[in-house]
Scaffold this motif. Structure first.
Motif, PDB file in Angstrom:
ATOM      1  N   PHE A   6       0.833  -1.210   0.000  1.00  0.00           N
ATOM      2  CA  PHE A   6       0.000   0.000   0.000  1.00  0.00           C
ATOM      3  C   PHE A   6       0.868   1.261   0.000  1.00  0.00           C
ATOM      4  O   PHE A   6       0.607   2.210  -0.750  1.00  0.00           O
ATOM      5  N   LEU A   7       1.912   1.297   0.828  1.00  0.00           N
ATOM      6  CA  LEU A   7       2.802   2.454   0.885  1.00  0.00           C
ATOM      7  C   LEU A   7       3.514   2.671  -0.449  1.00  0.00           C
ATOM      8  O   LEU A   7       3.674   3.816  -0.898  1.00  0.00           O
ATOM      9  N   ILE A   8       3.934   1.580  -1.085  1.00  0.00           N
ATOM     10  CA  ILE A   8       4.626   1.703  -2.379  1.00  0.00           C
ATOM     11  C   ILE A   8       3.677   2.264  -3.435  1.00  0.00           C
ATOM     12  O   ILE A   8       4.043   3.175  -4.190  1.00  0.00           O
ATOM     13  N   VAL A   9       2.447   1.728  -3.480  1.00  0.00           N
ATOM     14  CA  VAL A   9       1.476   2.183  -4.491  1.00  0.00           C
ATOM     15  C   VAL A   9       1.145   3.660  -4.289  1.00  0.00           C
ATOM     16  O   VAL A   9       1.167   4.452  -5.236  1.00  0.00           O
ATOM     17  N   VAL A  10       0.844   4.048  -3.066  1.00  0.00           N
ATOM     18  CA  VAL A  10       0.503   5.445  -2.778  1.00  0.00           C
ATOM     19  C   VAL A  10       1.702   6.358  -3.056  1.00  0.00           C
ATOM     20  O   VAL A  10       1.563   7.431  -3.635  1.00  0.00           O
ATOM     21  N   GLY A  11       2.880   5.895  -2.633  1.00  0.00           N
ATOM     22  CA  GLY A  11       4.071   6.713  -2.845  1.00  0.00           C
ATOM     23  C   GLY A  11       4.371   6.937  -4.309  1.00  0.00           C
ATOM     24  O   GLY A  11       4.639   8.061  -4.738  1.00  0.00           O
ATOM     25  N   VAL A  12       4.329   5.874  -5.115  1.00  0.00           N
ATOM     26  CA  VAL A  12       4.611   5.992  -6.552  1.00  0.00           C
ATOM     27  C   VAL A  12       3.542   6.833  -7.249  1.00  0.00           C
ATOM     28  O   VAL A  12       3.846   7.689  -8.087  1.00  0.00           O
ATOM     29  N   ALA A  13       2.273   6.604  -6.909  1.00  0.00           N
ATOM     30  CA  ALA A  13       1.187   7.362  -7.534  1.00  0.00           C
ATOM     31  C   ALA A  13       1.287   8.852  -7.212  1.00  0.00           C
ATOM     32  O   ALA A  13       1.161   9.706  -8.089  1.00  0.00           O
ATOM     33  N   GLY A  14       1.516   9.160  -5.937  1.00  0.00           N
ATOM     34  CA  GLY A  14       1.637  10.565  -5.552  1.00  0.00           C
ATOM     35  C   GLY A  14       2.827  11.231  -6.204  1.00  0.00           C
ATOM     36  O   GLY A  14       2.750  12.382  -6.668  1.00  0.00           O
ATOM     37  N   MET A 211       9.431  11.217   2.179  1.00  0.00           N
ATOM     38  CA  MET A 211       8.506  10.694   3.188  1.00  0.00           C
ATOM     39  C   MET A 211       8.144   9.247   2.896  1.00  0.00           C
ATOM     40  O   MET A 211       8.057   8.418   3.820  1.00  0.00           O
ATOM     41  N   THR A 212       7.942   8.933   1.608  1.00  0.00           N
ATOM     42  CA  THR A 212       7.621   7.549   1.240  1.00  0.00           C
ATOM     43  C   THR A 212       8.773   6.617   1.616  1.00  0.00           C
ATOM     44  O   THR A 212       8.559   5.533   2.180  1.00  0.00           O
ATOM     45  N   ALA A 213       9.999   7.043   1.299  1.00  0.00           N
ATOM     46  CA  ALA A 213      11.172   6.227   1.633  1.00  0.00           C
ATOM     47  C   ALA A 213      11.288   6.044   3.144  1.00  0.00           C
ATOM     48  O   ALA A 213      11.614   4.947   3.632  1.00  0.00           O
TER      49      ALA A 213
END
Length: 226
Positions: A6-14, A211-213
């Motif tokens: 979920f974090l990867i998907v949200v991070g990449v999309a954002g 922040m994602t990292a």
């Protein structure tokens, strides 16, 4: 594992959205600069006689010399500038010496001068051909009874004043008197702030990526501890 995905998907999309917005602003900056360069290359040329059939694209910003008569009547376009405050652009009919009736943008008057009678009569003027693109779906309709317009719409104004759909934005001229402030065609009033917007979006993209990292690292650390 689901949390990590979920974090990867949200991070990449954002990140993709923010980067695309930054790139869009870069493209807008190039587009705006092209327009500014075109205006600068045309407005300061040697004035010529009004073409027989001016073209809204090829002849836009062309400096022209008019000989004819300023006549009574006119339209007021509500505007506001940082330096002058609220007021109106005054758009009036002008009859050329060869009998063509066109629009002339005389310049800016303050709100208190709305009902002041402007000078008319035989005169020679210098200005620039212009077909302003100021209307969109959010532009309010003109208040005809109060003579208040909210944008310069050449087609609508020419219909209202029974002129050809041709507008010349006047440069400074004594015929206007001291209370009419010239607002000639130039690039000084057209900002190109898209670089600042692009930097803002790219900065947000960097922060979002960081922040994602960080959250991915924290999530991994928590998994190892458990």
């Amino acid at each position: 594992m689901r949390r990590l995905i979920f974090l990867i998907v949200v991070g990449v999309a954002g990140l993709a959205v923010l980067l695309s917005l930054g790139m869009w602003q870069v493209q807008r900056m190039a587009w705006k600069q092209q327009i500014l360069d075109i205006i600068d290359s045309r407005v300061d040329g040697e004035p010529v006689s009004l073409p027989e059939n001016p073209d809204p694209v090829a002849d836009k910003y062309m400096p022209v010399r008019l000989v004819g008569e300023l006549v009574e009547g006119g339209l007021h376009v509500l505007v506001s500038t940082r330096s002058l405050g609220p007021g109106y652009r005054v758009i009036v009919p002008f009859v050329t010496d060869d009998g063509r009736r066109i629009l002339v943008d005389r310049g800016f008057i303050r709100t208190a001068a709305k009902n002041t009678v402007l000078n008319t009569g035989k005169v020679e003027l210098i200005g620039n051909l212009h077909w302003p693109d100021e209307t969109d779906s959010y532009t309010p309709p003109a208040e005809i009874a109060a003579n208040i317009w909210y944008a310069r719409d050449v087609d609508a104004m020419s219909a209202a004043l029974n002129t050809l759909p041709i507008m010349v934005v006047l440069n400074d001229h004594p015929v206007n008197g001291s209370f009419v402030i010239p607002m000639p065609v130039n690039t000084a009033s057209i900002p190109n702030d898209h670089l600042q917007y692009a930097i803002t979006w790219f900065s947000l993209a960097f922060i979002w990526a960081a922040m994602t990292a960080y959250f991915l690292w924290r999530s991994r650390q928590n998994r190892e501890l458990t």
